[in-house]
Every structure is written in C-alpha cells, then in structure tokens.
Design a protein around this motif. Sequence first.
Motif, PDB file in Angstrom:
ATOM      1  N   ARG A 153      34.513  34.247 -72.275  1.00  0.00           N
ATOM      2  CA  ARG A 153      35.554  35.231 -72.592  1.00  0.00           C
ATOM      3  C   ARG A 153      34.978  36.381 -73.394  1.00  0.00           C
ATOM      4  NH1 ARG A 153      37.801  35.582 -77.166  1.00  0.00           N
ATOM      5  NH2 ARG A 153      37.499  33.400 -77.744  1.00  0.00           N
ATOM      6  N   VAL A 154      34.150  36.056 -74.376  1.00  0.00           N
ATOM      7  CA  VAL A 154      33.519  37.082 -75.209  1.00  0.00           C
ATOM      8  C   VAL A 154      32.678  38.027 -74.351  1.00  0.00           C
ATOM      9  CG1 VAL A 154      31.692  37.402 -76.936  1.00  0.00           C
ATOM     10  CG2 VAL A 154      33.589  35.819 -77.385  1.00  0.00           C
ATOM     11  N   MET A 155      31.936  37.489 -73.400  1.00  0.00           N
ATOM     12  CA  MET A 155      31.091  38.326 -72.550  1.00  0.00           C
ATOM     13  C   MET A 155      31.902  39.344 -71.758  1.00  0.00           C
ATOM     14  SD  MET A 155      28.136  37.448 -73.365  1.00  0.00           S
ATOM     15  CE  MET A 155      27.319  36.066 -74.140  1.00  0.00           C
ATOM     16  N   LYS A 156      33.166  39.043 -71.524  1.00  0.00           N
ATOM     17  CA  LYS A 156      34.065  39.979 -70.838  1.00  0.00           C
ATOM     18  C   LYS A 156      34.772  40.915 -71.813  1.00  0.00           C
ATOM     19  CE  LYS A 156      33.847  39.222 -66.450  1.00  0.00           C
ATOM     20  NZ  LYS A 156      33.452  40.295 -65.547  1.00  0.00           N
ATOM     21  N   GLY A 157      34.557  40.707 -73.123  1.00  0.00           N
ATOM     22  CA  GLY A 157      35.171  41.583 -74.119  1.00  0.00           C
ATOM     23  C   GLY A 157      36.644  41.333 -74.340  1.00  0.00           C
ATOM     24  N   LEU A 158      37.078  40.102 -74.086  1.00  0.00           N
ATOM     25  CA  LEU A 158      38.494  39.765 -74.210  1.00  0.00           C
ATOM     26  C   LEU A 158      38.771  38.893 -75.429  1.00  0.00           C
ATOM     27  CD1 LEU A 158      39.185  38.793 -70.478  1.00  0.00           C
ATOM     28  CD2 LEU A 158      39.900  40.900 -71.636  1.00  0.00           C
ATOM     29  N   THR A 159      39.908  39.118 -76.043  1.00  0.00           N
ATOM     30  CA  THR A 159      40.393  38.225 -77.092  1.00  0.00           C
ATOM     31  C   THR A 159      41.143  37.081 -76.413  1.00  0.00           C
ATOM     32  OG1 THR A 159      42.502  39.377 -77.311  1.00  0.00           O
ATOM     33  CG2 THR A 159      40.681  40.148 -78.725  1.00  0.00           C
ATOM     34  N   GLN A 160      41.410  36.023 -77.167  1.00  0.00           N
ATOM     35  CA  GLN A 160      42.206  34.927 -76.603  1.00  0.00           C
ATOM     36  C   GLN A 160      43.589  35.406 -76.152  1.00  0.00           C
ATOM     37  OE1 GLN A 160      42.057  31.845 -79.604  1.00  0.00           O
ATOM     38  NE2 GLN A 160      40.304  30.863 -78.636  1.00  0.00           N
ATOM     39  N   PRO A 161      44.301  36.201 -76.962  1.00  0.00           N
ATOM     40  CA  PRO A 161      45.613  36.669 -76.501  1.00  0.00           C
ATOM     41  C   PRO A 161      45.534  37.507 -75.214  1.00  0.00           C
ATOM     42  CG  PRO A 161      45.461  36.927 -78.869  1.00  0.00           C
ATOM     43  CD  PRO A 161      44.083  36.548 -78.380  1.00  0.00           C
ATOM     44  N   GLN A 162      44.496  38.316 -75.075  1.00  0.00           N
ATOM     45  CA  GLN A 162      44.351  39.119 -73.859  1.00  0.00           C
ATOM     46  C   GLN A 162      44.129  38.231 -72.638  1.00  0.00           C
ATOM     47  OE1 GLN A 162      41.097  41.541 -75.281  1.00  0.00           O
ATOM     48  NE2 GLN A 162      42.430  43.290 -75.682  1.00  0.00           N
ATOM     49  N   ALA A 197      46.201  35.327 -67.802  1.00  0.00           N
ATOM     50  CA  ALA A 197      46.285  34.031 -67.125  1.00  0.00           C
ATOM     51  C   ALA A 197      47.705  33.470 -67.107  1.00  0.00           C
ATOM     52  CB  ALA A 197      45.353  33.028 -67.811  1.00  0.00           C
ATOM     53  N   GLN A 198      48.617  34.153 -67.787  1.00  0.00           N
ATOM     54  CA  GLN A 198      50.000  33.691 -67.928  1.00  0.00           C
ATOM     55  C   GLN A 198      50.049  32.305 -68.573  1.00  0.00           C
ATOM     56  OE1 GLN A 198      51.777  34.242 -64.034  1.00  0.00           O
ATOM     57  NE2 GLN A 198      52.086  36.417 -64.446  1.00  0.00           N
ATOM     58  N   LEU A 199      49.237  32.155 -69.622  1.00  0.00           N
ATOM     59  CA  LEU A 199      49.204  30.950 -70.448  1.00  0.00           C
ATOM     60  C   LEU A 199      49.503  31.352 -71.874  1.00  0.00           C
ATOM     61  CD1 LEU A 199      45.875  29.382 -69.121  1.00  0.00           C
ATOM     62  CD2 LEU A 199      48.181  28.546 -68.659  1.00  0.00           C
ATOM     63  N   SER A 200      49.825  30.397 -72.705  1.00  0.00           N
ATOM     64  CA  SER A 200      49.987  30.710 -74.123  1.00  0.00           C
ATOM     65  C   SER A 200      48.608  30.864 -74.760  1.00  0.00           C
ATOM     66  CB  SER A 200      50.766  29.604 -74.836  1.00  0.00           C
ATOM     67  OG  SER A 200      49.973  28.434 -74.937  1.00  0.00           O
ATOM     68  N   THR A 201      48.558  31.632 -75.823  1.00  0.00           N
ATOM     69  CA  THR A 201      47.302  31.782 -76.557  1.00  0.00           C
ATOM     70  C   THR A 201      46.844  30.428 -77.078  1.00  0.00           C
ATOM     71  OG1 THR A 201      47.864  34.044 -77.170  1.00  0.00           O
ATOM     72  CG2 THR A 201      46.183  32.959 -78.501  1.00  0.00           C
ATOM     73  N   ALA A 202      47.796  29.603 -77.529  1.00  0.00           N
ATOM     74  CA  ALA A 202      47.448  28.271 -78.031  1.00  0.00           C
ATOM     75  C   ALA A 202      46.811  27.418 -76.940  1.00  0.00           C
ATOM     76  CB  ALA A 202      48.681  27.570 -78.601  1.00  0.00           C
ATOM     77  N   ALA A 203      47.298  27.530 -75.713  1.00  0.00           N
ATOM     78  CA  ALA A 203      46.712  26.757 -74.614  1.00  0.00           C
ATOM     79  C   ALA A 203      45.275  27.202 -74.343  1.00  0.00           C
ATOM     80  CB  ALA A 203      47.555  26.892 -73.350  1.00  0.00           C
ATOM     81  N   THR A 213      42.076  29.865 -62.339  1.00  0.00           N
ATOM     82  CA  THR A 213      42.639  31.098 -62.899  1.00  0.00           C
ATOM     83  C   THR A 213      41.716  31.709 -63.940  1.00  0.00           C
ATOM     84  OG1 THR A 213      44.901  30.344 -62.512  1.00  0.00           O
ATOM     85  CG2 THR A 213      44.602  32.071 -64.165  1.00  0.00           C
ATOM     86  N   LEU A 214      41.313  30.898 -64.913  1.00  0.00           N
ATOM     87  CA  LEU A 214      40.478  31.416 -66.001  1.00  0.00           C
ATOM     88  C   LEU A 214      39.114  31.871 -65.492  1.00  0.00           C
ATOM     89  CD1 LEU A 214      41.514  28.807 -68.699  1.00  0.00           C
ATOM     90  CD2 LEU A 214      42.085  31.256 -68.690  1.00  0.00           C
ATOM     91  N   SER A 215      38.499  31.084 -64.631  1.00  0.00           N
ATOM     92  CA  SER A 215      37.187  31.471 -64.115  1.00  0.00           C
ATOM     93  C   SER A 215      37.288  32.750 -63.287  1.00  0.00           C
ATOM     94  CB  SER A 215      36.567  30.344 -63.293  1.00  0.00           C
ATOM     95  OG  SER A 215      37.320  30.089 -62.118  1.00  0.00           O
TER      96      SER A 215
END
Length: 148
Positions: free
Chosen positions: A82-91, A96-102, A120-122
């Motif tokens: 995720r970091v390599m893509k420059g994304l935060t968990q909330p982003q 992904a239409q998931l909760s940040t907690a998930a 989805t995530l990959s």
Amino acid sequence: MSRRVLRGFDAAAFATLRRERGFSVSDLARLSGTSLGTIHAWEAGRRTPQIDILAAVMAVLDAPIDAVVRIQEDQRFPGDWRVMKGLTQPQLAAQAQLSTAAVQRIELGEHPLSDANARTLSGLLGISPEAYRDAYHRARQRPPGTSC
C-alpha cells in the motif's frame, strides 16, 4: 489518526534523490506543500514520513516511492505494498469498499483474508493476488513484537 514509523524509509536515498533532481530543501517544501522542518527531519533521520505527505513530495520529485522506501518484494507485508502506491489505509479502504479497520486488521494479519478481498486489494495495488496473499502470510507469521 495514529501514524507509525514508515518501514524501510532510507533518509540518505531521499536526500540524494532531492539533490540529484536539483531541488533545495526550501523549494521542495514549498512546491510540495510540506514544511521545511519536515524535509530536514526526514533527511536527518529524526522522523519518517507519513505516506500521504511522502506521496506528495515524491510527485514533485517525479520519482516512485520505492526509490526511497526500500523493502524487497519478497519481504513486503500488505501495508508495504500500500505504501509503495502512496495510499493511506483510509484511501485504500474507500477504494476497496471496506472499512479502514478491516484493511488495518488484514495488513496486520489479524483478520482472515478472503479470496474476494485478496483479488480486490491486489488489483488496487497493481500486484497479483498471490503476491498479496504471500505478504499477508508473512504478516501473520511474523515473530512477536515485529511491526508491519
């Protein structure tokens, strides 16, 4: 929002890249909307970047994040991808239409990774489901006290 130390950030590589691209600390801070003190602290190794701020700075430098965050692909955890893509968990969670907690629990290996979530995530991270699942298993099997 809590922030963790950015795993694999190479302060020396960041400083070298900035100089090679011809940016002063002042110009880079101004053009990226980052404080002068933040850039100095990164280069001195006193602090590591927040991913959203690093992504903005790297966009100004026109360089990929993996130029300064050095983690071998076969050693990456889900959060590293995720970091390599420059994304935060909330982003990532929103995309992904998931909760940040998930997303957080998946990245820590604390929540089961379904095939659907792996796909989805990959897909959002531009890697194969197998690569994401391997990263997930590394997170699940990491030694006690090891952060990911």
